[in-house]
Structures are given as C-alpha cells and as structure tokens.
Design an enzyme around this catalytic site. Structure first.
Site, PDB file in Angstrom:
ATOM      1  CB  SER A 112     -13.925 -31.529 -44.996  1.00  0.00           C
ATOM      2  OG  SER A 112     -13.888 -30.992 -46.182  1.00  0.00           O
ATOM      3  CG  ASP A 130     -12.422 -19.570 -34.174  1.00  0.00           C
ATOM      4  OD1 ASP A 130     -12.542 -20.382 -33.236  1.00  0.00           O
ATOM      5  OD2 ASP A 130     -11.476 -19.601 -34.996  1.00  0.00           O
ATOM      6  CE  LYS A 180     -10.134 -33.531 -46.455  1.00  0.00           C
ATOM      7  NZ  LYS A 180     -11.000 -33.222 -47.551  1.00  0.00           N
TER       8      LYS A 180
END
Lengths: 436, 430
Positions: free
Chosen positions: B325, B336, B350
């Site tokens: 999460s 990224d 999740k």
C-alpha cells in the site's frame, strides 16, 4: 410476520430444528416496516449503503444491493452464534422445501450441525440425523450420528485451525519469544493451508444434499471407531412417502412415519383405516430415523393415538403455551413406538408424549435430543432467515433438548438385514394379545 | 442522511495483511501498544475466508433493498428470537459487516468504535498508555525500556523491573499482549503496577497517570560507520512519519552520511498523505502517485516541493512481500523516478485506496474508493507487484539465523556505488 390463530399456539411455521426439515411452505412471512426505535441504527446501515453507492470504487448495481441485503441478514444471523439460526439462499431453501415434500437430493440424508467441545476446541460438526429410506446413504450403511469429516478428500472446516492447541501454544510461545520466528511461520502456514484447502461446512452440506447425480466419496467419523470410515456413494434423487406400511401380520399393524410432512396426517389416517380393515389388534409405530417435520402434523398424529388433549408445551420468547388438540377417540389397541438415535425433534416429542400418556411403550434406543423450534422468515427474493423461535417440551413438560427420550425397553439395532427391534416389538405385542 | 461530519480521511489503510503480521508482530509486542490489531486481524481472518467461500451467485431476479431488509429482519429477531438476546448494536454491526463482505473486497470494512479508535491512534502515530516497552523471559514480564518523556520514565521505572501485578491483578502466567491491554487506557486515568526490582528486597507499588505516547515508527543508525552508509526504517505511514523520517535523515547527514538505506520491509502502509510527503523527500520532480477513482478518472499527485532534499546521495530502498500500500507507493515512485535502487523481494501488491468515513456512533467504514498507479502508470495488483531492481530472497536458514542478507546486499551495493572496498565491513559489524 405471521398472524396467529387466537386460541392455539402458532405452529404452522414452526419447524423441527435439524437441518433440511422444513416441509411444504406455508404462506410467506410478510415483512414489516421497521419500528421507530430502530431509527438511529437503521440510519447507520443506511449511511453505509449510501456511502457505497456514492464512493465505492466499482459501481454498486441493483444485483449487488440484493447480495448486500442478503449479506446483512447472513451477518446478523451468524452473529447470534446459534447453529440452528441461519440464512438460506434461495437455492438452499428449495432443497429444504423439496425435502419436506419427500424429495431428497444428494446422498438422501438429513443433517444437523452440532456444536461440541473436543479437547477444549470448539467444533461444529456436520452430523447425519437420518439416512432416508431407500437413499444412497442408507444403502451405503451411513448411520444416524455419523459425522462427515471429509468430502471428496477435502477436510470440512469443523473448527478454526488457528485455535488448535498446537497452534495456540506456538502463538503463546511466539509472543513470549520462546520459539524462533521461522518455527512460528511454519506453524502459521500449516494452519493457513489447512483452512485454505478445507471446505466450509455449508459447502459440504450443499454437496451432500444437492447433487442430483454423480459419485461422492465421504469420510465419516463414527462413535466407537478410531479412524474415519471412507464411504463411496452414487448420488441420485430419493423419493420418500411420509408413511410406509407393512402388511398387518397376526393382528399387528406396522406403520412407519418417515417424516411429519404436511401430508403425513392424512396418509397416516388412511393407513390406520386399512389396518383396521385388516383386523389389526395392535400397532407398531416406527419413528426410527424420523428427523421431525411440522409440529402441527406431529400433533395431529399423536392426537389420533392419545385421543386429543395436550400434546406439547411450547416455550417462545414471551410465552409458554400448551399445544392442545381437540378431544377425539383414543386408540385402544396396544402400541409400541420404535425409536433410535435418528428419531429427532417433533418425532421425539411424539414419542415422549405417547410414553407419558401411557398410550404406547417405547422400544429401541435413546433419541437424538433436539427440542428447539425454528421459524423461517421468508424474504421476497426467495431466501429465508431461519430463526430459533422456541423450545418444545412433552405434554408433561419434560425438556428433552440435548438429552433425548429414553425407551421403556432398550433394544439394540440388529442392522438393516436383521430388525431385532421390530421383532422384539412384535413378540411383545403378540404376548399382549395372548398369541405368543 | 449521510453523516460525513468530521473530516474524510484518505488513508491507504494500514491493515495488517495475511502473512504481513509476522514482521509487524515482533515490533508491536515490544511496544506497550498495538499488539491488539494484529491479533484481531489474525482472529478475523478465518471468518473472512469462510465468508468468501460461501459467497454464491444471485440467481433470483427479485431485488432486495439492504436497509429495508435489515430493518425487517432485526425487528423480527427482536420479537421472536428464542436464544440469548443479542447485545445492543451487535446485530447492526454484524449486518454492516455481512453487507460489506459481499463486495469481495477485504479492505472495504466496518470498524466498530473500538477498532476505529485503534486505527485512528495508529494513523495518528500515538496511543494512550504509560510508554514502556515490555518484554518477557522465563514467564516473567518485565520492562525493557521506558520511552522518552513518558509516565513510565517520570515514575522512575527501570529496565528489567519485573511486573508482578497490574491494579492488584496478578499477571503470573498471562500473555504479554493481555498485560499490555491491562496497562493501556485513556489518558489521565491511573494504573498501579506492583514491581519487583533486582536490588530491592520487597516488591513495591508505583502509580502512573496514563498519557499520550507516540509510537516509535522510525529508527535510524549509521549502518556502515566506516563508509558512512546511513539506515532508516519506517514501520508504518502515520501523520508523524514525514517529520520523523526527515529528522532521522538530518541526524545521519550531521554524521556525514554519504548514502542511505531506506527500509520499507514489513511496512503495511498507512496514510496516503504521509506517503506523498515521505516520497517527496526522495524524488526530485514529478509525481509521486496517480490516483484513479471510480469512473476511471486519473489525477496525479505531484511531489511537495518544500520537502525536496537538496542533497543527492545514492539510496537503496529495501522491500519485501509485506511492503504494502503506502509503502508500495513510495517504493514505486522512487523506482520510476530512478531516485534509488530497490533491493529485496516483490512487494505485497495492494493498489487500492480506502477512505475512512466516520459514522454517527463512533464507528467508521473504510471504503475502497480508488486505485492507484505508480507515476509511470503501472497498476499495483496482487499479480502486478513492485519488483525489486536486485532480488535478494533470504533462505530459511538466513531467517532462522537472523542473517539479514537483504541489508547486507544493500550495504555492499552502496559501497560499490561509493567506490570503496567492501572487505572492511563485510560480515560482522566492528
């Protein structure tokens, strides 16, 4: 909610408690609007529904809302933690209605969930109340009291594996740091796998009671056996008449009541008439493996033997009332009632009341011990909320719930081939008639 | 009406997930704190599975309205149920739980007032108690450590003090988590402990007034003192996480840290806001996360520029199967934006955001309101997890021997990045 006949305990909707015993449906119970005092709590549920409609990541469809409504009922009933109080999906309810009409699917047996404490562990077991006559279950030798432990090699989740003593002690040791994390993780994974690979008790019930055809392998635990017994069955539908008779022999009539369905009293009266024409002087009323049925039907049949009067004492939430039948002609011939551990619910009530009123002598073995009544609240989508709604006692107020009714004469079962219990009853009655 | 009094709080819920409690469990027990939620998750889990297993497809075309059905059945139960009368609200809460279970989404769930309070405490990053870490050995429960500025410290409780009684209740043989529950309680209430101290012959009583105690969610140290590789671990994303992480990094900077290991293993998530803030400490520009709400609308949440760290240093983020999460948001953003290197195993997977909404009576619902994607637009699902740049999976032996191979690999990697030889610090710390 149903309207109650003013002078009589409302029994039309009261059912025997062992599972799958509901008989043909009476008028659906009508939903009442909520009472004023539920306002705040109702609003809580309303808030959650509206929040989901507005914000939930997926669209909440009408079908989804129906499922949510069913989920709400299921949640409420499960929270009562009472094995007899449960929610029935429309398909589950149909099975019960079919069973009440004498049509059994799957292995053709009646089941109950029974709570037990085994080694401090809370177990909920799927117990056979009665294998129905002529059913695959009966043919395979399944006995009343057998509890189903495996279906097609899947363990039935009878308890929470995380509450097993081995795991609990591991958990405690872990908290107190007496074991390393790895040993704990292994124990956790083992318990988790057991749960994941297991079959829920409701799914197990469904597979043994709903399959129309096909093979099924189950393992049952039986009292006195160390290991579960593996039984292979071929599922098929079984039709069972409420009354099965044998030809009157030497003046002894034989009537078996397989269940107290709605049509049972009429069939019973017709069978009695035939027995009378055959010059019957004594009666064997076989209630063995009778799982119960409708209280009304049971009362009618009992009354035709006792000659009316009080049949049962019914305790509901707010009242205790006597279930009375109009006075009629008492059956004057000697009667033996056969009972066993598969005699349950209203069948036990009948046996107990006949015994008390000295209208019959009980032969066989002690009954199942289920004196609770259920009432189904039928919802408009065909599902139902089945609720424990009361307790029944015999006419003289004997509470047999959890205890059973004991026979006057204990006679062990001789198995399907050799019906010693029936033979003993015949012998006894012939002696009474002076024909020994 | 919909009661949305109080604020709506966006949280990437910090639920302890199946399997993830192992890591969470150990540290929680050490803290006179939140063992409870972990345990209650553990207990509710089987029921969860049972419910999921039971779910059947609707086959009837007649519709039911949830509220009307609930009202009718509760009235019926109220007047007809023969068994033990249910506790007030029991049926209502059970109805809501049953309703939410049909959504097949374990994160959309009901929190009764007690659970709601616990979750709020966790998200806030504090709880009410005396501020002592307890430990146990040979069946005796003792104080391991008192926290800074806590009632326990002010009352002069010392490490190794054995607790005999809590409010005159003998605790011999009790579980440490149950003892913790006895000691915890609302602030400004009192609790009396009977203590046996090593050098004092007689046991004595100490009365403490409970207070608000912060959870210790961040720990830091100079992992490699020779090569100045700092280490910061964050256990959960709370309102305090960003400030705590910032402080920890500043302290390491003051000690001359040249590289940083940010440990998000076992971090089950927490508040979305906290994830964005913490992520902004590592990512220089662009977005931290993309939120996709119902209907597919996407909105990117950019970094908070005031949190941008001017110092550029090599960073390793440690992740494992229990990194979930909010912790996946941060590790995904760092990956990224190439702001660091991920080492460990695949994350939990999740990618859902819950909104916690207060209800009238102190209870709350956590509703999955959105999905999130990493800045490059990757969904995070149970089958699409955050993948480490360097996979290091500890063996059973490593776990057993507490051999932290992931941390060792991170140190080694950073040593290589810093261009130093690794021989000096490999193996045991000096």
């Amino acid at each position: 909610m149903q309207t109650r006949p003013p002078t009589k305990v409302a029994t039309a909707n009261m059912q025997a408690s062992a599972m799958l015993k509901l008989t043909p449906e009476s008028a659906p119970v009508i939903l009442q609007p909520a009472k004023e005092k539920d306002g705040a709590e109702r609003d809580l549920v309303g808030s959650v529904v509206r929040l989901l409609r507005s914000y939930y990541v997926d669209t909440v469809s009408k079908e989804k809302e129906t499922e949510m409504a069913r989920g709400a009922v299921r949640g409420m009933l499960e929270s009562l933690d009472d094995p007899d109080t449960r929610f029935l999906e429309p398909a589950e309810r149909k099975l019960i209605v079919d069973a009440g009409n004498g049509r059994f699917h799957g292995i053709g047996a009646i089941f109950a969930l029974r709570r037990e404490k085994v080694d401090k562990l809370d177990e909920t077991k799927l117990v056979v109340v009665t294998p129905m006559p002529g059913s695959p279950a009966e043919k395979a030798g399944i006995l009343p009291g057998d509890s189903v432990a495996f279906v097609d090699n899947k363990w039935i989740i009878t308890h929470d594996p995380f509450k097993e003593p081995q795991f609990e002690s591991m958990l405690k040791a872990m908290r107190n740091r007496d074991v390393d994390a790895l040993a704990y993780q292994k124990a956790y994974e083992a318990a988790f796998k057991k749960l994941k690979d297991g079959m829920s008790i409701m799914d197990a019930l469904e597979s043994v009671t709903s399959k129309a055809t096909g093979d099924l392998t189950i393992k049952v635990e039986r009292a006195g056996e160390d290991k579960p017994i593996e039984i292979k069955l071929k599922c098929r539908d079984t039709f069972v008449d409420p009354i099965i008779t044998k030809q009157t022999d030497r003046g002894v009539a034989y009537l078996r009541v397989t269940q107290f369905s709605r049509s049972a009293p009429a069939s019973f009266a017709a069978a009695m008439k035939r027995a009378q024409s055959a010059q019957a002087k004594a009666l064997i009323l076989d209630l063995r493996n009778n799982p119960g049925g409708l209280l009304d039907s049971a009362a009618a049949i009992a009354s035709s033997i006792t000659g009316g009067g009080v049949i049962a004492s019914i305790q509901t939430k707010n009242a205790r009332k006597l279930l009375k039948e109009p006075v009629s002609k008492r059956l004057t011939i000697p009667v033996v009632v056969l009972i066993n551990e598969g005699t349950a619910s209203v069948a036990e009530l009948v046996a107990g009341t006949l015994k008390e009123s000295k209208a019959a002598v009980l032969f066989g073995s002690k009954t199942f011990g289920d004196g609770l009544l259920q009432t189904p609240l039928i919802l408009k989508d065909g599902s139902a909320a089945v609720l424990t709604s009361g307790k029944m006692r015999t006419a003289k107020g004997v509470d047999f719930n959890g205890k059973g009714i004991s026979p006057d004469r204990e006679v062990k079962s001789g198995g399907i081939e050799n019906d010693i219990q029936r033979d003993e009853a015949v012998k006894y009655l012939l002696a009474k008639l002076g024909k020994a | 009406m919909v009661n949305m009094r109080g604020r709506i709080r966006i949280a990437v819920a910090a639920s302890m997930l199946i399997g993830s409690f192992l890591v969470g469990f150990v540290y929680r027990d050490l803290q006179a704190g939140a063992g409870r939620q972990v345990l209650s998750e553990l207990k509710t889990m089987p029921a969860d599975i049972a419910t999921a297993a039971k779910e059947k497809v609707a086959q009837n075309s007649v519709e039911l309205q949830p509220v009307e059905t609930y009202s009718s059945v509760i009235a019926y139960v109220d007047s007809n149920y023969y068994g033990t009368k249910p506790k007030p609200k029991q049926l209502t809460y059970a109805a809501i739980r049953g309703m939410l279970a049909t959504l097949g989404d374990r994160y959309t769930r009901f929190l009764d007032p007690v659970e709601h309070k616990e979750m709020s405490e966790e998200n806030r990053g504090d709880f009410e108690g005396i501020g002592a870490e307890l430990d146990t050995k040979d069946g005796r429960i003792f104080i391991k450590k008192t926290m800074a500025d806590s009632p326990a410290l002010r009352a002069n409780l010392k490490s190794k003090d054995v607790i005999l009684k809590v409010d005159d209740k003998m605790i011999q043989g009790m579980d440490i988590t149950d003892v913790v529950k006895l000691i915890r309680g609302p602030r400004n209430t009192k609790v009396r402990l009977t203590i046996k101290r090593e050098d004092t012959p007689q046991p004595f009583d100490v009365e403490l007034t409970r207070d608000v105690i912060p959870f210790v969610m961040v720990e830091s140290r100079m992992e490699d003192t020779v090569n100045k590789i700092g280490y910061v671990t964050l256990r959960q994303f709370t309102e305090k996480s960003d400030a705590d992480v910032f402080m920890a990094i500043k302290e390491l900077d003051a000690q001359g840290a040249k590289a940083l290991i940010f440990d998000l293993r076992g971090n089950p998530g927490g508040l979305l806001d906290a994830a964005v803030s913490v992520g902004s400490r590592f990512v220089q520009d662009g977005d931290i996360v993309i939120i996709q709400n119902r209907g597919g609308q996407r909105s990117a949440i950019p970094i908070e520029p005031d949190k941008r760290d001017p110092i550029r240093r090599p960073v390793v983020v440690l992740i494992d199967r229990n990194t979930a999460s909010a912790a996946e948001i941060v590790s995904g953003a760092i990956q990224d934006h190439k702001a660091g290197t991920l080492i460990g195993t695949e994350s939990f997977g999740k990618g859902l955001v819950q909104t916690i909404i207060n209800l009238d009576d102190g209870s709350a619902v956590a509703i999955t309101t959105a999905k999130y994607l990493t800045p490059n637009g990757h969904e995070v699902t149970p089958t699409q997890k955050i993948k480490p740049d360097i996979t290091v999976d500890p063996s059973d032996d490593d776990i057993k021997n507490e051999n932290d191979v992931q941390l060792k690999r991170a140190v080694q990697y950073l040593q290589e990045r810093l261009g130093v030889t690794q021989a000096k610090t490999n193996g045991e710390k000096s």
